[in-house]
Design a protein around this motif. Sequence first.
Motif, PDB file in Angstrom:
ATOM      1  N   THR A 376       0.833  -1.212   0.000  1.00 33.11           N
ATOM      2  CA  THR A 376       0.000   0.000   0.000  1.00 33.11           C
ATOM      3  C   THR A 376       0.860   1.251   0.000  1.00 33.11           C
ATOM      4  O   THR A 376       0.592   2.223  -0.720  1.00 33.11           O
ATOM      5  N   GLN A 402     -12.863   1.045   0.176  1.00 35.99           N
ATOM      6  CA  GLN A 402     -12.386   1.607   1.439  1.00 35.99           C
ATOM      7  C   GLN A 402     -12.285   3.127   1.302  1.00 35.99           C
ATOM      8  O   GLN A 402     -11.492   3.634   0.519  1.00 35.99           O
ATOM      9  N   PHE A 404     -11.356   7.052   1.912  1.00 30.88           N
ATOM     10  CA  PHE A 404     -10.152   7.725   2.402  1.00 30.88           C
ATOM     11  C   PHE A 404     -10.368   9.234   2.366  1.00 30.88           C
ATOM     12  O   PHE A 404     -11.268   9.754   1.705  1.00 30.88           O
ATOM     13  N   TYR A 444      -6.085   6.434  13.641  1.00 28.40           N
ATOM     14  CA  TYR A 444      -6.237   5.546  12.489  1.00 28.40           C
ATOM     15  C   TYR A 444      -5.211   4.421  12.551  1.00 28.40           C
ATOM     16  O   TYR A 444      -4.104   4.596  13.070  1.00 28.40           O
ATOM     17  N   PHE A 462      -7.317   6.436   6.017  1.00 30.48           N
ATOM     18  CA  PHE A 462      -8.322   5.452   5.639  1.00 30.48           C
ATOM     19  C   PHE A 462      -9.414   5.461   6.698  1.00 30.48           C
ATOM     20  O   PHE A 462      -9.153   5.193   7.874  1.00 30.48           O
ATOM     21  N   GLU A 464     -12.773   4.536   8.829  1.00 32.12           N
ATOM     22  CA  GLU A 464     -13.577   3.413   9.298  1.00 32.12           C
ATOM     23  C   GLU A 464     -14.780   3.980  10.028  1.00 32.12           C
ATOM     24  O   GLU A 464     -14.732   5.072  10.589  1.00 32.12           O
ATOM     25  N   ARG A 500     -14.113   7.270  -2.126  1.00 32.24           N
ATOM     26  CA  ARG A 500     -14.114   5.804  -2.088  1.00 32.24           C
ATOM     27  C   ARG A 500     -13.219   5.191  -3.152  1.00 32.24           C
ATOM     28  O   ARG A 500     -12.692   4.113  -2.968  1.00 32.24           O
ATOM     29  N   SER A 502      -9.901   5.154  -5.649  1.00 30.90           N
ATOM     30  CA  SER A 502      -8.553   5.716  -5.747  1.00 30.90           C
ATOM     31  C   SER A 502      -8.361   6.549  -7.008  1.00 30.90           C
ATOM     32  O   SER A 502      -7.427   7.341  -7.094  1.00 30.90           O
TER      33      SER A 502
END
Length: 754
Positions: A376, A402, A404, A444, A462, A464, A500, A502
């Motif tokens: 990553t 995921q 960000f 995070y 990122f 959550e 959401r 990239s």
Amino acid sequence: MLKSILQLKAKGNSLFFKLLTSFMTIILLLVSFNIVSYQFFLTNIQEEIIKNNSLNMSTTAENMEKHIKLVKNMAFGLFFNDKAQILNHSADKINYDIVYQVRKDLQHSLNTSNLYLTNIIYYFVNTGLIIEKDGTTTEDKMFTKFYVSDQYTVDFWQREVENPVSFKMYPAAPFVEYNLESRVAKGRLLPLLIKNLYNTNFVIIALLEADKLYESFHQAGEDERFYMLDDSGQTLYSNTDEPFDIGQRQPPSVSQTYFKEGPYYYFYQRGAESGYGYWSVIPYEKISSQIVRLNVILIALLALALIIGISASIFFTRKINHPLTRIIRSMEQLQFPAAHRSQIREYDWISDKLSDLMEKNKTINADLSNKNSLLTYYAYIDKLKSIETRVKDIKLPLDKNQPFRLVLFQLSFRERFTQDLDFEQNRAAYFIREFIQSEFSKVYKEPLTFQLEKDRILSLLFLEEENETGWEESLRSLKQVFDLDLQYCTVTIAFSEPYRDSSDFTSAYEDLLGMVAQRKLGEETQIIGCQDTHPATYRLNAVEEQEFTSNLLTGNEAALGPILRRMLAVMARKEATLEQFRDFSSEMINRVLHVLRSNHIEAADRMESVYLASRLKQCLTLEQFEQLFDDLLPEAASYIKRKRMENDPITGFVTEYVEKHYREDISLDLLADKLNITGAYLSTYFKEKRGINFSDYVNTFRMNKAKELLRETDLKIQDIAVQVGYPNVNSFIRMFKKATGLPPGEFRKEAGRL
């Protein structure tokens, strides 16, 4: 029978049926909400239409009253004008020079189109003399040839001037002009009478264009009737020939501005200044027709939304169900043990077949999870490189679902950093990056923080669900720490909205760069979370440009500072960004440097290095920008004045004499005698060397002094006129308005507001 029941139950457990049922449930909920909203809207729409008409009537009355007051004040100003009074006291002997000046004043007043004045008449009753914009005439010709109305005759005006009133408006009437054998319509005009209660010999009659006044100040609806009544109930103006009997038509209370009587709505306002009544009569059927039309539109939209919703539900349900059906058919050849169950038949079958695959993937996932963090990091390093090279098609090996968030830190190191601290800016930025990474790591799991440039740091967070708001507390904590070292480094923080995919990484970063450029004035750390719109640039207007340039060329440092201070104050009031302040300041510094270089002043290069390359970058507050110009302008002015004196003793003597004796009577011949040369030679020489006429130079210098006195003292206008060399206050006012575009009194008010 039992078989049919079982088949129906099996269909009820299918994905297609459940999706379709879910979509239909949502559609029914939305339709119910729309129906409830429609019922609520229907009960309030009539009230909103009535409120809109009341507001329209209130605005009309307010604008009409302001306009009547404006015309009234202007007419009284003309009535009590010195020229008018001279003509009044010498009516038996006409002074045609004064008459010519009065005509010029009338023409100037009537040139303002938004006053809606077609003419202003000076009427001397005893002699029957008329003065108007086109010349002089008699009362008979005026009211029987040029402005003819059955209602407003010579006898009418002779009777009216005897009434004990100083101002009166009369009902609008059509006027015509008889020219040779033709008849020219003047339109409907509203006459206004202005006179002295105790002297009926001289009056002023102003003629307002009634229809244009109405069209400008009232938004008329279809079939609407508008009436303007005086305090006695007489109709002054109406847009219809139908008479209006006020009778008992009055609102039930003072606060109520409308009422319904018969088939009409009556909207009413009373003028605060004149006491006139403004009435709007609208048929009830027009308001009800608007409601019916809106009802039809809303019902049609609701039906259309329902049809589209049902069609879309069936379409998307089939689109989702068909691929799943094809997957099931392709997997029917495989044999997998059963797994957990579900209420959807298709998902039960897939779960049975994939349970074994999930067991096999556990070992693979365990190995991949150990390497995911490193992959990553390198993936986003690659993405950051793509930002700089504008390669926007690089695909990242990341989880697309995921979310960000990006946070950009823009560092601006202060001058004290290099003076007080014994290490480089790159090293300081590295420590700041580590500190930011440490702060975000408290909230995070795997934040990534990169140093893109020596003064720019980017963090990738990122998100959550359980800590979506944690970043806000981290930013506040970072701000508190950064604010402790404001004397060494100023920080601007910009954060993006959650993303959401990239593929949005590049556009999110570019948005952050735009946000950083929106930093406002101030030394403390600023946090910016949205893009705002501001004017692209701020510049001096044409008058200020000319004033600044002429004062700079003459080295008049006292007049330069206030010009830029006013502009900086305007920018601060409009909350201009720091970048806009620096762009404006850079432009003005370059303008000063250009003048210095055009005069071959060697200090220009040194001043560019000091003010443009060094000090401007350190300015963060309004006071610092003001101090920058407070230091720059006097220094530049002194160089220019010194250069002028060195290069030319004649113009140097003239400018020095004007600066010391501007309060006195200064003439070109006087200075020519002192220099022992002719006036013509001095005039030509001064214009050639200074690029300005001698008289213009003297007037400009005096006007600059007058501006200082108007801004900084409470002296009367006539006292200021004497102070700057104008014994005649009218001459001073005329010259001041020519130079600045404003009379002295208005200039003082504007300066006070700034």
